[in-house]
Scaffold this active site. Structure first.
Site, PDB file in Angstrom:
ATOM      1  N   HIS A  56       0.856  -1.179   0.000  1.00  0.00           N
ATOM      2  CA  HIS A  56       0.000   0.000   0.000  1.00  0.00           C
ATOM      3  C   HIS A  56       0.898   1.237   0.000  1.00  0.00           C
ATOM      4  O   HIS A  56       2.061   1.187   0.428  1.00  0.00           O
ATOM      5  CB  HIS A  56      -0.904   0.010   1.229  1.00  0.00           C
ATOM      6  N   GLU A  58       1.017   3.870   1.868  1.00  0.00           N
ATOM      7  CA  GLU A  58       1.542   4.259   3.179  1.00  0.00           C
ATOM      8  C   GLU A  58       2.699   3.356   3.603  1.00  0.00           C
ATOM      9  O   GLU A  58       3.709   3.840   4.120  1.00  0.00           O
ATOM     10  CB  GLU A  58       0.434   4.216   4.242  1.00  0.00           C
ATOM     11  N   CYS A  86      -6.060   2.185   5.760  1.00  0.00           N
ATOM     12  CA  CYS A  86      -6.708   0.920   6.105  1.00  0.00           C
ATOM     13  C   CYS A  86      -6.144   0.437   7.446  1.00  0.00           C
ATOM     14  O   CYS A  86      -5.174   1.005   7.952  1.00  0.00           O
ATOM     15  CB  CYS A  86      -6.455  -0.109   4.998  1.00  0.00           C
ATOM     16  N   CYS A  89      -2.306  -0.232   7.318  1.00  0.00           N
ATOM     17  CA  CYS A  89      -1.509   0.989   7.207  1.00  0.00           C
ATOM     18  C   CYS A  89      -1.581   1.820   8.485  1.00  0.00           C
ATOM     19  O   CYS A  89      -0.575   2.393   8.917  1.00  0.00           O
ATOM     20  CB  CYS A  89      -1.962   1.798   6.003  1.00  0.00           C
TER      21      CYS A  89
END
Length: 159
Positions: A56, A58, A86, A89
């Site tokens: 992801h 992040e 999410c 993250c």
């Protein structure tokens, strides 16, 4: 904790990065990590490109920032992410000790375009034996030996 002097500038940079990632076939997510008004790391979502479900934006930005600053502690940094993080993250952001999260879209916006994390939040509140993915506690006594080794280690670096 330092507040960025122009947070909109950094958010717009993240948004532009996310839009470019979509053009290149990636997901609509990007993140930028800033320290003392300077961009330390910028990354987009690379899940499909890297065949890595943890890639992801992040997470990628945190990894990059940690390499750049040669530390696992990103205290004094802020993250600008195009979407509310999410659960994975968010956990990584807390573990990295970032000071502040700026985000563009929220989790409801993400769910509306097919990125729905609600089931993960729900799973966290369900007893272990009732979760969708089977969880089996195996060899806890033996696994505990590593924890005891850690407790006794005099030169450990706590994190």
């Amino acid at each position: 904790m330092m507040i960025e002097q122009n947070p909109e500038f950094f958010m717009r940079k993240a948004i532009a990065l996310s839009r470019e990632n979509v053009k290149q076939g990636g997901g609509p997510f990007a993140a930028i990590i800033v320290k003392d008004g300077k961009v330390i790391a910028e990354a987009s979502n690379s899940v499909t490109r890297d065949n890595d479900p943890t890639a992801h934006a992040e997470i990628n930005a945190i990894r990059q920032a940690c390499r750049e600053l040669n530390t696992y502690d990103l205290s004094g940094c802020s993250i600008f992410t195009t979407c509310e993080p999410c659960p994975m993250c968010l956990g990584a952001i807390y573990w990295a000790r970032l000071d502040r999260i700026y985000y563009g879209n929220n989790k409801t916006d993400a769910a509306e375009i097919g990125f729905d994390d609600a089931f993960i939040y729900q799973e966290l509140n369900i007893p272990l034996n009732e979760r969708i993915i089977s969880m089996v506690n195996l060899l806890p006594e033996e696994a505990g030996e590593a924890f005891r080794d850690w407790e006794l280690k005099e030169d450990k670096v706590t994190y």
